[in-house]
Design an enzyme around this catalytic site. Sequence first.
Site, PDB file in Angstrom:
ATOM      1  CB  ALA A   9     -70.888  10.787 -50.601  1.00  0.00           C
ATOM      2  CG  ASP A  53     -61.846   3.598 -56.143  1.00  0.00           C
ATOM      3  OD1 ASP A  53     -60.740   3.684 -55.575  1.00  0.00           O
ATOM      4  OD2 ASP A  53     -62.689   2.724 -55.874  1.00  0.00           O
ATOM      5  CB  ALA A  75     -61.672   3.926 -45.187  1.00  0.00           C
ATOM      6  CE1 TYR A 177     -61.995   0.554 -41.115  1.00  0.00           C
ATOM      7  CE2 TYR A 177     -62.177   0.035 -38.771  1.00  0.00           C
ATOM      8  CZ  TYR A 177     -62.238   0.958 -39.809  1.00  0.00           C
ATOM      9  OH  TYR A 177     -62.538   2.264 -39.534  1.00  0.00           O
TER      10      TYR A 177
HETATM   11  N1  LIG Z   1     -67.743   5.439 -37.981  1.00  0.00           N
HETATM   12  C1  LIG Z   1     -66.816   5.237 -37.046  1.00  0.00           C
HETATM   13  O1  LIG Z   1     -67.145   4.987 -35.877  1.00  0.00           O
HETATM   14  C2  LIG Z   1     -65.357   5.348 -37.385  1.00  0.00           C
HETATM   15  C3  LIG Z   1     -64.430   5.091 -36.350  1.00  0.00           C
HETATM   16  C4  LIG Z   1     -63.077   5.183 -36.634  1.00  0.00           C
HETATM   17  C5  LIG Z   1     -62.667   5.554 -37.908  1.00  0.00           C
HETATM   18  N2  LIG Z   1     -63.562   5.786 -38.894  1.00  0.00           N
HETATM   19  C6  LIG Z   1     -63.052   6.193 -40.210  1.00  0.00           C
HETATM   20  O2  LIG Z   1     -63.760   7.335 -40.642  1.00  0.00           O
HETATM   21  C7  LIG Z   1     -63.817   7.363 -42.067  1.00  0.00           C
HETATM   22  C8  LIG Z   1     -65.240   7.603 -42.526  1.00  0.00           C
HETATM   23  O3  LIG Z   1     -66.046   6.517 -42.080  1.00  0.00           O
HETATM   24  P1  LIG Z   1     -67.641   6.555 -42.062  1.00  0.00           P
HETATM   25  O4  LIG Z   1     -68.082   5.960 -40.778  1.00  0.00           O
HETATM   26  O5  LIG Z   1     -68.126   7.898 -42.447  1.00  0.00           O
HETATM   27  O6  LIG Z   1     -67.971   5.464 -43.197  1.00  0.00           O
HETATM   28  P2  LIG Z   1     -68.879   5.599 -44.510  1.00  0.00           P
HETATM   29  O7  LIG Z   1     -68.886   4.249 -45.136  1.00  0.00           O
HETATM   30  O8  LIG Z   1     -70.190   6.241 -44.211  1.00  0.00           O
HETATM   31  O9  LIG Z   1     -68.038   6.609 -45.416  1.00  0.00           O
HETATM   32  C9  LIG Z   1     -66.905   6.223 -46.138  1.00  0.00           C
HETATM   33  C10 LIG Z   1     -67.038   6.801 -47.535  1.00  0.00           C
HETATM   34  O10 LIG Z   1     -65.859   6.516 -48.278  1.00  0.00           O
HETATM   35  C11 LIG Z   1     -66.225   6.142 -49.575  1.00  0.00           C
HETATM   36  N3  LIG Z   1     -65.140   5.303 -50.115  1.00  0.00           N
HETATM   37  C12 LIG Z   1     -64.705   4.119 -49.638  1.00  0.00           C
HETATM   38  N4  LIG Z   1     -63.703   3.643 -50.386  1.00  0.00           N
HETATM   39  C13 LIG Z   1     -63.495   4.556 -51.356  1.00  0.00           C
HETATM   40  C14 LIG Z   1     -62.583   4.640 -52.438  1.00  0.00           C
HETATM   41  N5  LIG Z   1     -61.698   3.652 -52.675  1.00  0.00           N
HETATM   42  N6  LIG Z   1     -62.619   5.742 -53.238  1.00  0.00           N
HETATM   43  C15 LIG Z   1     -63.511   6.728 -53.006  1.00  0.00           C
HETATM   44  N7  LIG Z   1     -64.407   6.700 -52.007  1.00  0.00           N
HETATM   45  C16 LIG Z   1     -64.401   5.617 -51.192  1.00  0.00           C
HETATM   46  C17 LIG Z   1     -67.549   5.402 -49.422  1.00  0.00           C
HETATM   47  O11 LIG Z   1     -68.320   5.403 -50.635  1.00  0.00           O
HETATM   48  C18 LIG Z   1     -68.217   6.191 -48.313  1.00  0.00           C
HETATM   49  O12 LIG Z   1     -69.037   7.231 -48.815  1.00  0.00           O
HETATM   50  C19 LIG Z   1     -63.206   6.040 -42.532  1.00  0.00           C
HETATM   51  O13 LIG Z   1     -61.874   6.280 -42.924  1.00  0.00           O
HETATM   52  C20 LIG Z   1     -63.252   5.170 -41.294  1.00  0.00           C
HETATM   53  O14 LIG Z   1     -62.223   4.203 -41.306  1.00  0.00           O
HETATM   54  C21 LIG Z   1     -64.911   5.682 -38.666  1.00  0.00           C
END
Ligand SMILES: NC(=O)c1ccc[n+]([C@@H]2O[C@H](COP(=O)([O-])OP(=O)(O)OC[C@H]3O[C@@H](n4cnc5c(N)ncnc54)[C@H](O)[C@@H]3O)[C@@H](O)[C@H]2O)c1
Length: 354
Positions: A9, A53, A75, A177
């Site tokens: 999501a 979760d 995450a 992080y």
């Molecule tokens: N956005 C970036 O630039 C970027 C860069 C490098 C890595 N990432 C990685 O990409 C992934 C997605 O990041 P994003 O930018 O879409 O962030 P985001 O916060 O939009 O999405 C993360 C989702 O994970 C869910 N979540 C978190 N902890 C949880 C748990 N314990 N159980 C179930 N759901 C959980 C949150 O509710 C959220 O919907 C992450 O793993 C992040 O570390 C993102």
Amino acid sequence: MRVLLTGGAGFIGGHIAEALARRGHEVVVFDALLESAHGRGARAGREGLVVADVRDRGAVADALRGVDAVCHQAAMVGLGKDFADAPEYVGCNDLGTAVLLAEMAGAGVGGLVLAGSMVVYGEGRYDCPRHGQVRPGPRAVADLAAGRFEPRCPDCGAELTPGLVAESAPTDPRNVYAATKLAQEHLAASWARATGGRAVALRYHNVYGPGMPRDTPYAGVASFFRSSLARDEAPQVFEDGGQRRDFVHVRDVAAANAVALEAVLERAAGSFAAYNTGSGDPHTIGEMAAALAAAHGGPAPEITGGYRLGDVRHVTADSRRLREELGWRPEVGFAEGMKEFAGAAALRAVPAGG
Ligand SMILES: NC(=O)c1ccc[n+]([C@@H]2O[C@H](COP(=O)([O-])OP(=O)(O)OC[C@H]3O[C@@H](n4cnc5c(N)ncnc54)[C@H](O)[C@@H]3O)[C@@H](O)[C@H]2O)c1
Ligand SMILES: [Zn+2]
């Protein structure tokens, strides 16, 4: 194939769900709808989503039924508010990954694609004119406060030239992080070795694009700038704006996940591999702010000279390996992507309290 998509999501997860469905895969979307990412009360009106979760063993075991491979995006992201966030980061990211992998082992699900991050590299790759490739340590507060932002050669103090980081570069996480993202990779590699599974980590660089959350302490820099512009305020650029990054479009990142998932079960049993996932076209933060402001119709960015201790100066990827081994090609260019992102409705609202 049937894919369990954790964090589905979220910003990137939402695009992966779309890309997988378009390619004819069945997707089980699993997300805790964390308040830090979605605000309070985000549960309402979400159909076809397992709200749970990843630390919940029973919920994970149920969701894994009939699944061929897992795409693990869940995450807690960003730098957070302060060090007090550390237990929550470690809980979501590392305990969560351990529970997921343990349940995958139990259910005999043998393929994992993990959302990795370039933050595992810390300060990027640098060359000294005298000493060749060097690894500068964390920047001193006194230097940052005096506006000396460029890291210097640890041996001779000379100015350094930043280069592209390859997957073979040593890891050097510089904040909580980053430490949790590196631990996720180590857990995935251990799981693969212990169970004969196959794991791929995609080390994303700075992902941006539609659906990015608004500016919360957990969001990325492009969304801070975009939010300022939406309020008719100048984007506030830290340091001197010369920090180099690789901005990669979220649709390209989603496509990388799809190709990695489609190939993961063909990989060698017990293997783990990491792939840089960047556009291959580095830009400075100042250029990014300027491109967004221009596309939005102003105001022009302000260079503040401020800094955040956990930030690194430059880090840009060499993503050749992902192109060569998995046949991935980024398709959205910097100018085009920033123009789209500057447009209306690009950001996901995170209601107050989040
Ligand atoms: N956005 C970036 O630039 C970027 C860069 C490098 C890595 N990432 C990685 O990409 C992934 C997605 O990041 P994003 O930018 O879409 O962030 P985001 O916060 O939009 O999405 C993360 C989702 O994970 C869910 N979540 C978190 N902890 C949880 C748990 N314990 N159980 C179930 N759901 C959980 C949150 O509710 C959220 O919907 C992450 O793993 C992040 O570390 C993102
Ligand atoms: Zn030197």
